[in-house]
Each structure stands twice: as structure tokens, then as C-alpha cells.
Write a protein that holds these residues in place. Structure first.
Motif, short mmCIF file in Angstrom:
data_model
loop_
_atom_site.label_atom_id
_atom_site.label_comp_id
_atom_site.label_asym_id
_atom_site.label_seq_id
_atom_site.Cartn_x
_atom_site.Cartn_y
_atom_site.Cartn_z
N LYS A 46 0.83 -1.22 0.00
CA LYS A 46 0.00 0.00 0.00
C LYS A 46 0.86 1.27 0.00
O LYS A 46 0.68 2.16 -0.84
N SER A 47 1.80 1.33 0.95
CA SER A 47 2.66 2.52 1.02
C SER A 47 3.49 2.67 -0.24
O SER A 47 3.72 3.78 -0.74
N THR A 48 3.95 1.54 -0.77
CA THR A 48 4.74 1.57 -2.00
C THR A 48 3.94 2.22 -3.13
O THR A 48 4.45 3.09 -3.85
N PHE A 91 2.19 11.17 5.41
CA PHE A 91 3.00 9.95 5.50
C PHE A 91 2.57 9.09 6.67
O PHE A 91 2.15 9.60 7.72
N GLN A 92 2.74 7.79 6.48
CA GLN A 92 2.45 6.85 7.55
C GLN A 92 3.32 7.16 8.77
O GLN A 92 2.88 7.06 9.90
N THR A 93 4.55 7.56 8.50
CA THR A 93 5.46 7.88 9.61
C THR A 93 5.59 9.40 9.80
O THR A 93 6.58 9.87 10.35
N ALA A 168 -3.21 10.02 1.64
CA ALA A 168 -3.05 9.92 3.08
C ALA A 168 -2.83 8.47 3.47
O ALA A 168 -3.69 7.62 3.26
N ASP A 169 -1.63 8.19 3.99
CA ASP A 169 -1.26 6.82 4.37
C ASP A 169 -1.60 6.62 5.84
O ASP A 169 -0.87 7.06 6.72
N GLU A 170 -2.73 5.98 6.08
CA GLU A 170 -3.26 5.75 7.43
C GLU A 170 -3.32 7.05 8.24
O GLU A 170 -2.67 7.16 9.28
MG LIG Z 1 2.45 1.24 4.80
#
Ligand SMILES: [Mg+2]
Ligand SMILES: Nc1ncnc2c1ncn2[C@@H]1O[C@H](COP(=O)(O)OP(=O)(O)OP(=O)(O)O)[C@@H](O)[C@H]1O
Lengths: 231, 406
Positions: A46-48, A91-93, A168-170
Motif C-alpha cells: 500500500k505505502s509503495t 505519511f504513515q510515519t 493519506a497513508d493511514e
Molecule cells: Mg504502509
């Protein structure tokens, strides 16, 4: 013509003699003003996929068109321009600048916008922070904020430049359900205004805000359906 | 574009402030380099002024026929055995030389002076002809110079250098007082204007002038300085020098092929020697400057590489937010230039202070606007040069790689 067109995209990492297929032949068309949830187990790519759509990463093979233009043919400056003007990335992070205040972090896309005066930036950044409920945390640095607050700073930063596409990643991963719903209301709102929204989530009730759900499994699309919201 | 400059400046300032010690240590090489170059140029300017000032005493268009050359590497014994200069040649020289405008003769030796209880020891007694003012910059402050007839008759009159006058006559007016030079009595007829030092050593102010004939009458023997000073047109000095050599050779009866047994000295030989010394000082300064700027520049390049590495994630974030290559490059370049420009400014302040101190205690040396401009330009240049490779490296980073960097 679709806004985003992904054709047979592969992202393969060679780890020694092990091959990791983060994306294993993904094709998807996304129209303008769609509201899409990407779901799937951890490590499914997903993030990729988000990084590729966000013009941050380059695929191993396959084509990716943005507004009909092949992104692989774009220059560095054109990509920077798209990342700045077209895309708001959560970002997720989070990826906030650790030494800068919330305000400075949210101002960042405006600084590189080039057509926004320094005097206007602060006001825009403050109102973006207010929209995510952090109007009283403008002078806190990331390590002085809770995880959920950091996530909301990241959301504010993605919104501030008023981009056409929000990735939007999570975005609600660290939020309680009430705050999460508030953020989702924000996205619903932006969708109403005509923006295209793509978000990654593990939660069905978050995914339910979207009108299309794309499921990934081992780097492949396993399901691509319209939800009840879609008319 | 302009707004990025201020933004980048702001980032650079806060970054350098966050690493104060590192910044100061890195900038030190530049500070030293800039001090070296600006102080060196200031000193050379100062010494130049000093030199030109000293040269005024000699007069550009003067040729001096003497036993000893001012410069050169001829054998000492050969020079020592040369016959002394016959001052009687002066009239013949004036007659035979096309170029000679004025021919004066000079002798000199030291003696003690006294007036009542006051004395001045080892004073240079300078015997000169009445036309001496025409070949020198000597200037009578008050009183008068001696006349031709006073010279011819060997009158015991004397003009005092300003220092001598102060020593012997701290309170009184020296005019018409009688002083002793050795065992002879002289009447003071004038005091010379203060002239300063010649080449920083021999002071014209500690000498006295007496008529040539008087000198000849009193001081016998071969000792002391003696020379014939020939004034020639300033724009024909070289031709006049050749002609003068020829005239003196004829007067001395030298055969063709025989070496000169006298020297024709001129201001230019000082000038050439001085130029040599100046080049040596300047060259050394240049090497010191180049080395310290090079070492300083390498230090800055190194620290900038470290900075780029440390801030890889930051670069990733900025790129993800739409920063272009040139914006990232500008950010690090400005940081490098800020270090060197600040170093240059500090160096300039230090050398300005030092040159002020030199002017106050040694000789006039002032930092010119041109030197300051060059120093700042040089330090900005070093920053640009040293920052370029690290800045490009940072600018070329792949955004996603940079974001993943731990
Ligand atoms: Mg991810
Ligand atoms: N830089 C990398 N080098 C090697 N393998 C990578 C790299 N980045 C991702 N991967 C691999 O690619 C696969 C997909 O990763 P990705 O981050 O897209 O997963 P994800 O679906 O976002 O998971 P999650 O829900 O946990 O965030 C994973 O198996 C991961 O190990």
C-alpha cells in the motif's frame, strides 16, 4: 482521460538473492474527484503504491500517467512542482521536521510554492492547524506533541497548499475514534469541494467514507469495488 | 526566487546557531586566511607609502658619484681599494655633461656638538655646497641657508636639523647662538624643517649642515662620506647616467676595457631592491593566504558533507514538500557562504584593529576599501567553492531514499 493512470506497475526490491515484489503488476485508473480507500494486510504494498502515485518513488517497470503525462518523462523540477502544487501527502510515519515547530512544518509546502508571500504563509498555516484542531499547538515541536497530534500536523501540512490530490497513508492510525471521525469529516469536505482523495486504512468504518475500495494482496490488486456511497 | 533566499538564509542561520562550536571551528581557517591577506596588503601599502616618502629625500633626477655602490655584489676589497672621489671633478662634470643641471658636492662625518652644558653626541656633520637646496628637499624652517660667498670663504656658520635644535635649544631661540662642533665654534644661522626618517633608519633631523669649504678647512683626512650629486632631467636619468659614467671615466683617465673605479648611484637602485623585498613579502603572504584558505575551504567542504549526511531525512521531507534541486542546493550553499563570509568579516575586523595599532605605533598603514572588498569577495568565493560539491550531493538525493535514511 483519468487523472491518474497506473499501467502494469512493478516495484521489485532485490535483497541479496531474495526478490521482494512490493508491487507485482498493478493497474488502476483513478478519475478526478474520486474518493478511494486502499486496504490490505501489512506488507501488501500500500505505502509503495502511495509513494509512486505521490511522485516520490520510481517503479521498476510499468507506466504511470498523471493528467495524461508519463511521469517517467518528467524532469526533476517538474516533479517537484507536482509534489508541491498537485499533491498533499500524509505519511504513515508523518515525516515532520523534528527541530521545527508545528507552524514551521505546516508552512513548508507554502515556502516552496513560490507564489505565496511570506506575510500570508503564517495565517494560512495557522488556519490549517485550526482545521485539524491544533490551533493551540502552533509553537510545539514534534517531540512536544502526542502521536495523534503529530499525525494531525502531518494532515494540516498536506492540506495547507490546497492540493488537487490528497494522498493519506493511514491518516487516522493513531487517533481515537472521535478525532479520527473529525479528520475524516475534513476529507469528506475536501471531497465535496472537488478534490481527489486516496487514503490507506485498515479500518472498515474509515474505508466506508470512500466511494471506492481497492484491496491489495502481495503486491497485486485483489479487489476493486464501489461502495454504497458511490452513486 | 527571492523568498527562497531569505528562507534559506533563515534555515542556514538557525542551523549554524544550533552548531555554534562546529561553526566557529570551521570558520577559523578562513579568519586566519583573511587576516593574512588583508594585513599583508595593508602592510605593503603602508611600507610603500613609507618608501615613497623616503625617496623624496633623494630626488628622482639625482645621480650620485660615489666610491661605494648602494647595491651590488662586487668584491669588498676591490671597492675598498678604489680611490676616493675627487670632489674637484664637480666643475668639470658640469662643464662636460650635457644633462647635468646642477652639480653639488657633499662630505660628511660625525662629531659631538655642544652648547653651554647641553651636548648632542655623534651628530652627522654634513658639509655641502651652497647649491645643496637645489639637489635636495632640505627646507629651512627659520633663519636662512648659507650663501655662496660664505661657502667660498669657509665661514663657520651652521644649520641645525630639527632634532638637534630641540636637543641643544630646548627653551631658547637657537638663531645667532654660538655652538661647538668638535673644537670649532659655529654660529647658528638656521634650523631645518622636520623631515622624518630616511628608510626608517637614518634621520635627516639629526644632522647639521655646514659650508663645504668650512668642512674642508676643519676636517682633514680621507675619512667620511664624500660624493658628487648631479641633478639631471627626470625623464633622461638613464641616458644621463651613461653620460656621467663616461665623463668621470675620462676625468679619471680610465682606458677602455678598464673597470669603473667609482659608482654612479641613483634612487632607482633603491627602488629595484625595494621591489624585490616587496615581492618576497607579498609572495610569502600570498602563499600563507592561499594555504590557509585552501585548508579552511577543505574544512568547510568536509563539514558541509557531514551536514548534508546528518540532514538526509530533512532533505527528503523538503523534497517531498516540493523543494527543487536548486532550492536544496541553495540552502547548503548559503550555509557554507555564511560561514566563510562571517569568517572573512571577523578576519577583516581583526586586521583593521591590527593595522590601526600599527599606524599608531609604527608607520601609517590603513586598510583600504579595496582590500576590504577583496577580502569579503575572497571569503564568499571560498564558501561557494567549498559548498558546491556537498550542496549538489544533497540536492541530487532521491526523495524516497532520503526519507527512509536512518
Ligand atoms: Mg504502509
Ligand atoms: N526499501 C525497501 N527495501 C526492501 N523492501 C522493501 C522496501 N520498502 C518496502 N519493502 C517491502 O515491500 C513490501 C511492501 O511494503 P509497503 O511498505 O508498501 O507495505 P504496506 O502495505 O504499506 O504495509 P503496512 O500496512 O505495514 O504499512 C514489504 O514486504 C516491504 O518489506
Amino acid at each position: 482521460m483519468p487523472l491518474i493512470q497506473v499501467k502494469d506497475l512493478y516495484k521489485i526490491y532485490q535483497m541479496g538473492n531474495v526478490e521482494v515484489r512490493a508491487l507485482d503488476g498493478v493497474s488502476v485508473d483513478i478519475e478526478s474527484n474520486e474518493y478511494i480507500s486502499i486496504m490490505g494486510p501489512s506488507g501488501s504494498g500500500k505505502s509503495t503504491l502511495m509513494n509512486l502515485i505521490g511522485c516520490l518513488d520510481t517503479p521498476t517497470s510499468g507506466d504511470f500517467f498523471m493528467d495524461g503525462v508519463n511521469v517517467a518523462t518528467m524532469t526533476d523540477d517538474e516533479l517537484a512542482h507536482i509534489r508541491n502544487k498537485q499533491i498533499g501527502f500524509v505519511f504513515q510515519t508523518f515525516n515532520l521536521l523534528p527541530k521545527s515547530t508545528s507552524l514551521r512544518n505546516v508552512e513548508l509546502p507554502l515556502i516552496y510554492n513560490g507564489s505565496i508571500k511570506a506575510s500570508e504563509r503564517k495565517g494560512m498555516a495557522i488556519s490549517a492547524l485550526e482545521r485539524v484542531g491544533l490551533g493551540d499547538r502552533t509553537h510545539h515541536k514534534p517531540n512536544e506533541l502526542s502521536g495523534g497530534q503529530r499525525q494531525r500536523v502531518a494532515v494540516a501540512r498536506a492540506l495547507v497548499n490546497d492540493p488537487a490530490i490528497i494522498l493519506a497513508d493511514e491518516p487516522t492510525g493513531n487517533l481515537d475514534s472521535k478525532t479520527g471521525e473529525e479528520i475524516m469529516a475534513l476529507f469528506d469536505d475536501l471531497h465535496q469541494q472537488g478534490n481527489t482523495i486516496i487514503l490507506v486504512t485498515h479500518e472498515e468504518h474509515i474505508a466506508a467514507h470512500a466511494n471506492r475500495v481497492v484491496r491489495l494482496l502481495d503486491g497485486k490488486i485483489s479487489e476493486d469495488v464501489l461502495t454504497h456511497r458511490a452513486k | 526566487m527571492k523568498s527562497f533566499f531569505w528562507e534559506n538564509l533563515r534555515i542556514a542561520l538557525s542551523e549554524l546557531w544550533a552548531h555554534k562550536t562546529r561553526t566557529i571551528l570551521t570558520g577559523t581557517g578562513i579568519v586566519i586566511g583573511i587576516i593574512a591577506v588583508s594585513l599583508m596588503s595593508t602592510l605593503i601599502n603602508g611600507v610603500d607609502g613609507l618608501f615613497e616618502n623616503s625617496m623624496k629625500f633623494l630626488g628622482r633626477g639625482n645621480l650620485y658619484v660615489e666610491k661605494w655602490p648602494w647595491f651590488g655584489d662586487e668584491d669588498w676589497w676591490t671597492l675598498r681599494n678604489r680611490p676616493r672621489i675627487e670632489l674637484e671633478m664637480a666643475d668639470e662634470i658640469l662643464e662636460r655633461s650635457e644633462y647635468a643641471l646642477v652639480v653639488a658636492t657633499e662630505r660628511g662625518r660625525s662629531a659631538n656638538l655642544s652648547y653651554n652644558e647641553l651636548s648632542a653626541e655623534n651628530i652627522f656633520i654634513h658639509g655641502v655646497t651652497a647649491n645643496y637646496p637645489e639637489v635636495s628637499t632640505v627646507d629651512v624652517e627659520f633663519g636662512r641657508f648659507f650663501t655662496g660667498s660664505e661657502d667660498r670663504t669657509g665661514t663657520q656658520v651652521i644649520l641645525l636639523g630639527s632634532e638637534v635644535a630641540k636637543t641643544l635649544f630646548p627653551l631658547e631661540n637657537p638663531l645667532d647662538k654660538l655652538i661647538f662642533a668638535g673644537s670649532k665654534r659655529f654660529r647658528v644661522i638656521g634650523v631645518l624643517s622636520e623631515m622624518g626618517k630616511f628608510m626608517g633608519a637614518f634621520s635627516q633631523d639629526t644632522q647639521v649642515l655646514i659650508p663645504m669649504e668650512t668642512f674642508n678647512k676643519i676636517f682633514h683626512g680621507p675619512w667620511g662620506m664624500r660624493r658628487i650629486t648631479v641633478k639631471v632631467p627626470e625623464d633622461h636619468v638613464e641616458d644621463a647616467k651613461e653620460e656621467l659614467r663616461g665623463v668621470v671615466r675620462v676625468l679619471r683617465g680610465l682606458k677602455p676595457g678598464e673597470k669603473d673605479n667609482f659608482a654612479v648611484n641613483q634612487q632607482d637602485s633603491f627602488r629595484q631592491t625595494y621591489q624585490g623585498i616587496k615581492m618576497a613579502i607579498g609572495g610569502t603572504g600570498l602563499i600563507i593566504t592561499a594555504l590557509s584558505l585552501l585548508v579552511g575551504g577543505i574544512g568547510i567542504a568536509n563539514i558541509m558533507f557531514v551536514s548534508v549526511k546528518e540532514r538526509t531525512r530533512e532533505i527528503g521531507v523538503r523534497k517531498a514538500m516540493g523543494a527543487t534541486r536548486s532550492q536544496i542546493q541553495g540552502q547548503f550553499l548559503i550555509e557554507a557562504i555564511l560561514i566563510t563570509a562571517t569568517g572573512g568579516l571577523v578576519g577583516l575586523i581583526v586586521s583593521t584593529a591590527v593595522s590601526l595599532a600599527i599606524s599608531k605605533f609604527l608607520f601609517p598603514a590603513s586598510m583600504s576599501f579595496g582590500i576590504a572588498f577583496m577580502a569579503i569577495g575572497l571569503s564568499v568565493g571560498v564558501g561557494l567553492f567549498a559548498g558546491l560539491a556537498p550542496a549538489r550531493k544533497g540536492a541530487k538525493l532521491d526523495p524516497i531514499e532520503a526519507l527512509r535514511y536512518e
